[in-house]
Design a protein around this motif. Structure first.
Motif, PDB file in Angstrom:
ATOM      1  N   SER A   1       5.129 -16.376  55.132  1.00 46.46           N
ATOM      2  CA  SER A   1       4.731 -15.169  55.294  1.00 46.46           C
ATOM      3  C   SER A   1       4.955 -14.303  56.650  1.00 46.46           C
ATOM      4  O   SER A   1       5.265 -13.336  57.212  1.00 46.46           O
ATOM      5  CB  SER A   1       3.283 -14.829  54.763  1.00 46.46           C
ATOM      6  N   GLU A   2       4.526 -15.315  57.542  1.00 48.76           N
ATOM      7  CA  GLU A   2       4.533 -15.063  59.111  1.00 48.76           C
ATOM      8  C   GLU A   2       5.881 -15.122  59.502  1.00 48.76           C
ATOM      9  O   GLU A   2       6.081 -13.768  60.594  1.00 48.76           O
ATOM     10  CB  GLU A   2       3.606 -16.155  59.990  1.00 48.76           C
ATOM     11  N   LEU A   3       6.704 -15.636  59.212  1.00 48.69           N
ATOM     12  CA  LEU A   3       8.042 -15.696  59.657  1.00 48.69           C
ATOM     13  C   LEU A   3       8.565 -14.466  58.916  1.00 48.69           C
ATOM     14  O   LEU A   3       9.526 -13.908  59.790  1.00 48.69           O
ATOM     15  CB  LEU A   3       8.761 -16.938  59.050  1.00 48.69           C
ATOM     16  N   ALA A   4       8.452 -13.896  57.853  1.00 46.69           N
ATOM     17  CA  ALA A   4       8.970 -12.865  57.191  1.00 46.69           C
ATOM     18  C   ALA A   4       8.438 -11.713  58.168  1.00 46.69           C
ATOM     19  O   ALA A   4       9.287 -10.684  58.313  1.00 46.69           O
ATOM     20  CB  ALA A   4       8.834 -12.951  55.659  1.00 46.69           C
ATOM     21  N   ASN A   5       7.230 -11.611  58.291  1.00 44.96           N
ATOM     22  CA  ASN A   5       6.628 -10.536  59.141  1.00 44.96           C
ATOM     23  C   ASN A   5       7.288 -10.304  60.320  1.00 44.96           C
ATOM     24  O   ASN A   5       7.771  -9.388  60.934  1.00 44.96           O
ATOM     25  CB  ASN A   5       5.203 -10.493  59.105  1.00 44.96           C
ATOM     26  N   ARG A   7      10.263 -11.485  61.304  1.00 51.30           N
ATOM     27  CA  ARG A   7      11.654 -10.949  61.263  1.00 51.30           C
ATOM     28  C   ARG A   7      11.687  -9.289  60.740  1.00 51.30           C
ATOM     29  O   ARG A   7      12.468  -8.667  61.513  1.00 51.30           O
ATOM     30  CB  ARG A   7      12.215 -11.782  60.031  1.00 51.30           C
ATOM     31  N   LEU A   8      10.567  -9.040  59.975  1.00 50.67           N
ATOM     32  CA  LEU A   8      10.730  -7.512  60.052  1.00 50.67           C
ATOM     33  C   LEU A   8      10.278  -6.842  60.964  1.00 50.67           C
ATOM     34  O   LEU A   8      10.878  -5.667  61.258  1.00 50.67           O
ATOM     35  CB  LEU A   8       9.420  -7.257  58.667  1.00 50.67           C
TER      36      LEU A   8
END
Length: 119
Positions: A1-5, A7-8
């Motif tokens: 989740s943190e990694l996806a946020n 990247r976003l």
């Protein structure tokens, strides 16, 4: 989740840089947000902040303060400055101006050693 946020967020900031490069207005016009609570009051742009000294606040009294507080404190500063100017005139003038009958009284602590003429 943190990694996806993360990247976003990286893609979003790259998009803003790209938009700014194309149109020159990715960040908006900050002149429209004068009353925003996010915009902090900048006391360095007030009267009295001059080069080369700038705005001098060694105690940090204006940190996280609003403009009304600053104006109130500036008023207090002016009042105390005026009182100090009158005090220095009185301090320096006491050597030259005497009340009638007090011309032979010495200055400073020496006056404590003199006895009144009526005693």
């Amino acid at each position: 989740s943190e990694l996806a946020n993360g990247r976003l967020a990286m893609m979003a900031i790259m998009g803003m840089f790209f938009q700014d490069g194309l149109t020159g207005s990715a960040w908006g016009d900050w002149a429209l947000f004068e009353g925003s609570p996010l915009r902090a009051f900048d006391a360095s742009k007030e009267v009295g902040a001059v080069e080369p000294f700038g705005f001098w606040d060694p105690a940090g009294l204006t940190v996280r303060r609003d403009e009304t507080w600053f104006k109130k404190m500036r008023g207090f500063e002016l009042k105390h400055g005026r009182v100090a100017m009158m005090a220095i005139v009185g301090f320096l003038g006491q050597h030259f101006w005497r009340f009638p009958g007090c011309f032979d009284v010495p200055d400073g602590i020496g006056e404590l050693k003199t006895t009144p003429a009526s005693a």
